[in-house]
Design a protein around this motif. Structure first.
Motif, PDB file in Angstrom:
ATOM      1  N   THR A  96       1.093  -1.212   0.345  1.00  0.00           N
ATOM      2  CA  THR A  96       0.399   0.275  -0.198  1.00  0.00           C
ATOM      3  C   THR A  96       0.612   1.347   0.126  1.00  0.00           C
ATOM      4  O   THR A  96       2.065   0.980   1.017  1.00  0.00           O
ATOM      5  CB  THR A  96      -1.187   0.454   1.108  1.00  0.00           C
ATOM      6  OG1 THR A  96      -0.297   0.126   2.656  1.00  0.00           O
ATOM      7  CG2 THR A  96      -2.134  -1.228   1.058  1.00  0.00           C
ATOM      8  N   PRO A 111       0.370   5.475   0.313  1.00  0.00           N
ATOM      9  CA  PRO A 111      -0.704   7.166   0.396  1.00  0.00           C
ATOM     10  C   PRO A 111      -0.877   7.674  -0.740  1.00  0.00           C
ATOM     11  O   PRO A 111       0.072   8.063  -1.111  1.00  0.00           O
ATOM     12  CB  PRO A 111      -0.106   7.240   1.935  1.00  0.00           C
ATOM     13  CG  PRO A 111       2.044   7.467   1.724  1.00  0.00           C
ATOM     14  CD  PRO A 111       1.886   5.440   0.868  1.00  0.00           C
ATOM     15  N   THR A 130      -5.414   5.646  -0.822  1.00  0.00           N
ATOM     16  CA  THR A 130      -4.708   4.559  -0.904  1.00  0.00           C
ATOM     17  C   THR A 130      -4.978   4.286  -2.170  1.00  0.00           C
ATOM     18  O   THR A 130      -5.723   3.349  -2.825  1.00  0.00           O
ATOM     19  CB  THR A 130      -4.943   3.087   0.366  1.00  0.00           C
ATOM     20  OG1 THR A 130      -4.768   4.200   1.847  1.00  0.00           O
ATOM     21  CG2 THR A 130      -3.538   2.355   0.364  1.00  0.00           C
TER      22      THR A 130
END
Lengths: 132, 485
Positions: free
Chosen positions: B328, B330, B340
């Motif tokens: 993941t 941001p 995300t």
């Protein structure tokens, strides 16, 4: 000195063992025949009936425990002493169940073997039959 | 993709102002002119009336007091003085001269002309006369006769009442009996022309102001339009660059083997690339942890609802037993929230293969250990046999009365066996293959002698494990005789 009327069959694939046992047993006064494998051993039985057989378990053409019943089938009163360079209690139990009168683990003392054979052969003569 | 070309407007005037705007501006200019004209006309009247008012203050008193004084005119039947043209002329003449009046006429209450300073019998404006008789001061535009060939002159005639003045009074009464009406005519041609010029100047000024305003506005609008065009070009170029980058990103994402998804701060799926859509279907707008992984709550420590806005990597096993590896990243948003971008990799097959590999490795290790054990058993067997032979042969040598030849042979055999043992021990590190034989009772051992034994024996090729482990190779040799020549 042993009774020279006793004939001992030595079955072992190791040539040195065959030769040395033959020399030792002969010096003890026995008549000795040797065989390198199972087939040769059965052939020796056809020539003469030995009183005792020193049988190695590990043979090139067969297993000693497989050969043992065949020997008894040919010579029912034959005393069979099983020799093995590697044995376990299970194998010893199986050998005794098949009719072996003794079970020796290599290497053993040849002098002790002479005493043992004398005892077995004397007992066998006294009993007139092999040990079941 | 290049910006759309701007084609020139066929009517540049209408490019920035509509026809309605232009008509409104023209109408505005005309309205200004009309208003200015009306104001100018009214100014003429106002100025004339103001002049008349100044003149009438004295003239009305003198006419009313001097000519209509009861005592002076009784004997002459009330109209005697009025009929005296010379007397009236003496009163009126100075005012005509000094007040710049064109004519002064006096009418009876019934509207008939009683006196005219220029001697012409001009008919009275009866409505104005009636209103003046009622006490009002009334002005009417008129014309003056002019010489032949010239334009008639413009004039303004003002009708004023003549009051009866009580005896002994020295002031003009504010009301009372009206004896008659007199009309003062002023020549306002010059004033009218002067004001007309002023009106025209104002009109031109208004039109010029409108034109200037138009030009100023046109300049402002064109300058603004140029800036807007430049901004638009920049925006269009930026948009195209953005579209190009987005297309490139879409292409990259679509061709990725791994799934890529974009989630908003509420865990809603905003974007899914093709591999992910093919696997899960189009889940845009749904909660990612439910739609993709079948979870009731956000995974990986997000149960608090607060995303940490940091990169992370973790593996996830779904309730169905599927295993995924998730990366993941941001994606901060302009409003401060954090989306995300997640890379979803199905590692189920890899995990299975890894487990199989580990299991197989463990199996191989167990087999190797078993092979080593079997090899040790085989070595034990061989060494015991050799020792047995050596011991027995030594026993022969040690016996008394043994022939020398036998003793010599025995010694040679012992040496031969010892040499065989030496060869065996020496070649132990070179054991590469293991052959297995089944011993009675389940004990397996390895025959280290797969080549001829004895002094003539060549190198030792030994061994291997149970042939159910194919990685270890080798052939099963159940019959020991086949291993010897």
């Amino acid at each position: 000195m042993a009774d020279p009327s006793f004939l001992i069959l030595v079955v072992d694939d190791e040539e040195l063992i065959r030769w040395s046992l033959q020399q030792v047993l002969a010096s003890d006064g026995y008549r000795v025949v040797v065989a390198a494998d199972g087939g040769e051993a059965l052939a020796r039985l056809a020539e003469a009936e030995p009183d005792l057989c020193l049988l190695d378990l590990k043979l090139p053409d067969c297993d000693g425990l497989q050969l043992l019943p065949q020997l008894h089938a040919r010579v029912p009163h034959l005393l069979v002493v099983v020799m093995t360079a590697y044995g376990s209690s299970e194998i010893e139990g199986e050998a005794r169940r098949l009719g072996a009168v003794d079970f020796l683990r290599k290497p053993f003392d040849p002098g002790a073997l002479s005493l043992r054979l004398r005892t077995l052969l004397g007992q066998g003569v006294r009993d007139g039959c092999r040990v079941e | 993709m290049s910006p759309a070309p701007t084609t020139p407007h066929p009517f540049p005037l209408f490019r920035y102002f509509s026809l309605t705007t232009l008509v409104a501006m023209v109408v505005g200019a005309v309205a200004v002119a009309v208003v200015v004209g009306r104001l100018a006309s009214r100014e003429v009247v106002t100025r004339s009336e103001a002049h008349v008012a100044r003149v009438a203050q004295d003239l009305t008193y003198e006419l009313s007091h001097t000519l209509l004084f009861p005592g002076r005119n009784q004997g002459e039947g009330g109209e005697g003085a009025l009929a005296d043209r010379q007397a009236v002329q003496r009163v009126v003449a100075p005012h005509i001269t000094f007040a710049d009046l064109a004519t002064v006429r006096i009418y009876r209450p019934d509207g008939t002309l009683l006196y005219s300073s220029d001697g012409e019998p001009v008919a009275a404006d009866l409505p104005a006369l009636a209103r003046a008789r009622a006490g009002a001061i009334v002005s009417r535009p008129t014309t003056l006769s002019a010489p032949p060939g010239s334009e008639p002159r413009r004039a303004l005639t003002t009708y004023l009442p003549l009051y009866e003045i009580p005896a002994g009074s020295r002031q003009l009464p504010a009301g009372g009996a009206v004896l008659g009406v007199y009309a003062i005519t002023q020549d306002v041609t010059d004033l009218t022309l002067r004001l007309a010029r002023t009106r025209d100047a104002i009109w031109l000024l208004a039109a010029g102001s409108m034109a200037a305003l138009y030009l100023v506005l046109l300049g402002i609008v064109r300058r603004a339009a140029r800036h807007l065009a430049a901004d638009r070009q920049e925006i269009v170029a930026g948009h195209h660059a953005l579209v190009e980058q987005r297309d490139r990103l879409d292409t990259i994402l679509a061709n990725l083997q791994e799934g890529v998804a974009l989630y908003d701060s509420d865990h809603r799926v905003v974007f899914m690339n093709r591999p992910l859509v093919e696997r899960f279907g189009d889940c845009r707008g749904e909660l990612c942890y439910q739609a993709l992984f079948g979870l009731a709550r956000p995974c990986c420590g997000e149960s608090t609802g607060e995303r940490t806005c940091g990169k992370s990597w973790f593996s996830l096993m779904t309730p169905k037993g599927e295993t995924y590896e998730l990366f993941t990243t941001p994606v901060p948003q302009p409003d401060g929230r954090c989306w995300t971008l997640e890379l979803v990799r199905d590692i189920g097959e890899r995990v299975c293969l890894e487990r199989e590999r580990v299991a197989r490795g463990e199996e191989v290790e167990r087999a190797r250990q078993a092979a080593v054990a079997q090899l040790l058993v085989g070595l034990n067997h061989e060494l015991n046999n050799s020792l047995m032979g050596i011991l027995t042969t030594l026993h022969v040598i040690e016996q008394e009365g043994v022939a020398a030849a036998v003793r010599t042979e025995a010694a040679a055999r012992v040496r031969g066996e010892l040499e065989r043992m030496r060869v065996l021990v020496t070649h132990l590190p070179g054991i590469t293959e293991v052959g297995v034989i089944n011993y009675v009772g389940g004990v397996s051992m390895v025959d280290p002698w797969l080549v001829p034994k004895g002094p003539q024996g060549g190198e030792i090729a030994v061994a291997s494990l149970d042939l159910s482990v194919p990685e270890l190779g080798g052939e099963r040799r159940a019959d020991r005789s086949t291993t010897r020549t």
